[in-house]
Write a protein that holds these residues in place. Structure first.
Motif, PDB file in Angstrom:
ATOM      1  N   LEU A   1      24.624  48.801 -56.968  1.00  0.00           N
ATOM      2  CA  LEU A   1      25.845  48.981 -57.767  1.00  0.00           C
ATOM      3  C   LEU A   1      26.547  47.642 -57.999  1.00  0.00           C
ATOM      4  N   VAL A   2      26.635  46.821 -56.958  1.00  0.00           N
ATOM      5  CA  VAL A   2      27.270  45.503 -57.100  1.00  0.00           C
ATOM      6  C   VAL A   2      26.482  44.648 -58.084  1.00  0.00           C
ATOM      7  N   LEU A   3      25.160  44.648 -57.950  1.00  0.00           N
ATOM      8  CA  LEU A   3      24.317  43.837 -58.839  1.00  0.00           C
ATOM      9  C   LEU A   3      24.438  44.299 -60.285  1.00  0.00           C
ATOM     10  N   LYS A   4      24.516  45.607 -60.489  1.00  0.00           N
ATOM     11  CA  LYS A   4      24.642  46.125 -61.859  1.00  0.00           C
ATOM     12  C   LYS A   4      25.947  45.666 -62.506  1.00  0.00           C
ATOM     13  N   GLU A   5      27.038  45.680 -61.722  1.00  0.00           N
ATOM     14  CA  GLU A   5      28.321  45.236 -62.280  1.00  0.00           C
ATOM     15  C   GLU A   5      28.319  43.736 -62.560  1.00  0.00           C
ATOM     16  N   ILE A   6      27.671  42.961 -61.693  1.00  0.00           N
ATOM     17  CA  ILE A   6      27.525  41.520 -61.958  1.00  0.00           C
ATOM     18  C   ILE A   6      26.803  41.314 -63.279  1.00  0.00           C
ATOM     19  N   LEU A   7      25.722  42.052 -63.464  1.00  0.00           N
ATOM     20  CA  LEU A   7      24.916  41.915 -64.679  1.00  0.00           C
ATOM     21  C   LEU A   7      25.732  42.234 -65.927  1.00  0.00           C
ATOM     22  N   GLU A   8      26.512  43.312 -65.868  1.00  0.00           N
ATOM     23  CA  GLU A   8      27.314  43.727 -67.028  1.00  0.00           C
ATOM     24  C   GLU A   8      28.358  42.671 -67.398  1.00  0.00           C
ATOM     25  N   ILE A   9      29.041  42.141 -66.365  1.00  0.00           N
ATOM     26  CA  ILE A   9      30.082  41.132 -66.623  1.00  0.00           C
ATOM     27  C   ILE A   9      29.466  39.838 -67.147  1.00  0.00           C
ATOM     28  N   VAL A  10      28.361  39.416 -66.535  1.00  0.00           N
ATOM     29  CA  VAL A  10      27.700  38.165 -66.948  1.00  0.00           C
ATOM     30  C   VAL A  10      27.194  38.269 -68.383  1.00  0.00           C
ATOM     31  N   LYS A  11      26.687  39.430 -68.761  1.00  0.00           N
ATOM     32  CA  LYS A  11      26.196  39.618 -70.133  1.00  0.00           C
ATOM     33  C   LYS A  11      27.336  39.478 -71.148  1.00  0.00           C
ATOM     34  N   ASN A  12      28.535  39.898 -70.760  1.00  0.00           N
ATOM     35  CA  ASN A  12      29.687  39.839 -71.675  1.00  0.00           C
ATOM     36  C   ASN A  12      30.408  38.498 -71.645  1.00  0.00           C
TER      37      ASN A  12
END
Length: 393
Positions: A305-316
């Motif tokens: 879950l933490v990694l997924k949120e990192i990915l979403e923020i970094v993509k934006n």
């Protein structure tokens, strides 16, 4: 459909032009000699040799980065001592469990028990019942059981340390048998999160394995290549190239052996008669994609879950701060019906993800606003991470 198989057999034949024995390059292969680990072999053997007389030594915890020979040395030393003990009339058996692959408490204790000779069903019993049967079998047998638990840090992150607590205290329940534990971990901070009672008993003796350098890796690869490949199928230059790549990545012998094996498999698929540097380059890309996917797939739920949120923020935004990640993680966890972890624990998870190479976390001083971690993800692995996390929605 069978025509595809027939065509491939005709194309490649039934005898490999590349491999003589590819099993020699598998990570679980234990060679007869282990170059550049003589000191570690001697130290571990000097500690464990008393088991050949039926005397229980202290438990051992072995640290080191991936591919530094920890597992090979532990299995090699224990195997040799078990072989010698037979001539001394000592009742001695060993069990090896990779707790990253055998990753539930039931499966771990069941596998330990099976390697003692018990018939344990793959499901259907309570963990306490499997443990009880193991204790009873030890008492009836009356020997010394050496248990190697590999990649133990992954297991504890998933399942906690309750089973470890039982195993480090098991000798208090035994009168005619004894158990000695050898734990193997890639995480130098592993013991810090253990129950203090487990920590003191499991790490009674500690060993740290240093990484290999390029010259040492070359020796290891050369030794394996002579058994693995058809004569003339691989040159010293290609072996040296594999060693150099692995040396840049923390001296990982497992990585070097994987490169050699996959490069050979690619050469085989291309119907080549020799492994080239270009085959090694292709293997490096293939392995990296598989490594990232597998690593992410094995992560516990909250790390995912933490990694997924990192990915979403970094993509934006291109990067993320610890605070941004934590707020996004809390919202996502609650949406899915889970109780969020504390901010401190999420910060520790980010550090672990950084150590695994899944993210890049750099501490940045923000003046009066204090310090924070600026988190990024390498563009070349984002796609593999996304693929492995797609089950989270």
């Amino acid at each position: 459909m069978s025509e595809i198989i027939d065509d491939l057999i005709k194309k490649t034949g039934t005898v490999s032009k590349i491999f003589m024995d590819r099993e020699v390059l598998q990570p679980d292969y234990v060679p007869d000699t282990l170059p550049h680990r003589e000191n570690e072999i001697r130290r571990l053997a000097e500690h464990l040799i008393v088991v050949a007389r039926g005397v229980r030594p202290s438990n051992v915890l072995i640290y080191g980065l991936t591919g530094t020979g920890k597992t090979a040395v532990a299995r090699y030393v224990v195997r040799k001592i078990v072989e010698k003990s037979a001539s001394l009339g000592t009742k001695l058996k060993d069990a090896y469990v990779n707790t990253r692959k055998v990753d539930t408490t039931y499966r771990v204790i069941a596998e330990i028990a099976r390697q003692l000779g018990l018939m344990i069903p793959y499901t259907g019993l309570a963990v306490s019942e499997v443990y009880r049967r193991y204790v009873n079998a030890l008492e009836n047998w009356g020997g010394l059981h050496v248990v190697i638990l590999d990649e133990i840090d992954y297991y504890v992150r998933r399942e906690g340390d309750d089973l470890l607590y039982k195993l480090v205290r098991i000798n208090e329940e035994l009168s005619s048998s004894k158990v000695v534990l050898i734990g193997i971990t890639n995480d130098i901070n592993f013991v810090e999160n253990l129950d203090p009672r487990v920590r003191s008993s499991l790490g009674e003796v500690e060993m740290v394995f240093p990484p290999y350098n390029a010259e040492q890796l070359y020796t290891i690869l050369k030794q394996r290549a002579e058994k693995a490949f058809v004569p003339g199928a691989i040159s010293d230059g290609v072996i040296s190239f594999c060693a150099a790549i692995a040396a840049r990545e923390h001296g990982d012998a497992r990585r070097a052996l994987d490169l050699l094996r996959v490069a050979g498999e690619i050469a085989e698929r291309e119907d080549a008669t020799e492994v080239t540097v270009e085959h090694v380059r292709k293997a490096s890309v293939e392995i990296e994609e598989g490594r990232v996917y597998q690593t992410v797939s094995f992560l516990p739920l909250h790390q995912k879950l933490v990694l997924k949120e990192i990915l979403e923020i970094v993509k934006n935004k291109g990067s993320a701060t610890t605070g941004e990640v934590y707020l996004a993680y809390v919202n996502r966890a609650r949406e899915l019906g889970y109780e969020p972890l504390t901010q401190r624990r999420v910060s520790e998870i980010i550090s672990q993800l950084d150590m695994m190479g899944l993210v890049l976390a750099e501490v940045v001083n923000r003046g009066r606003r204090g310090v924070t971690k600026m988190i990024k993800v390498k563009p070349d692995i984002m796609k593999n991470i996304e693929e492995a996390l797609k089950d989270l929605g």
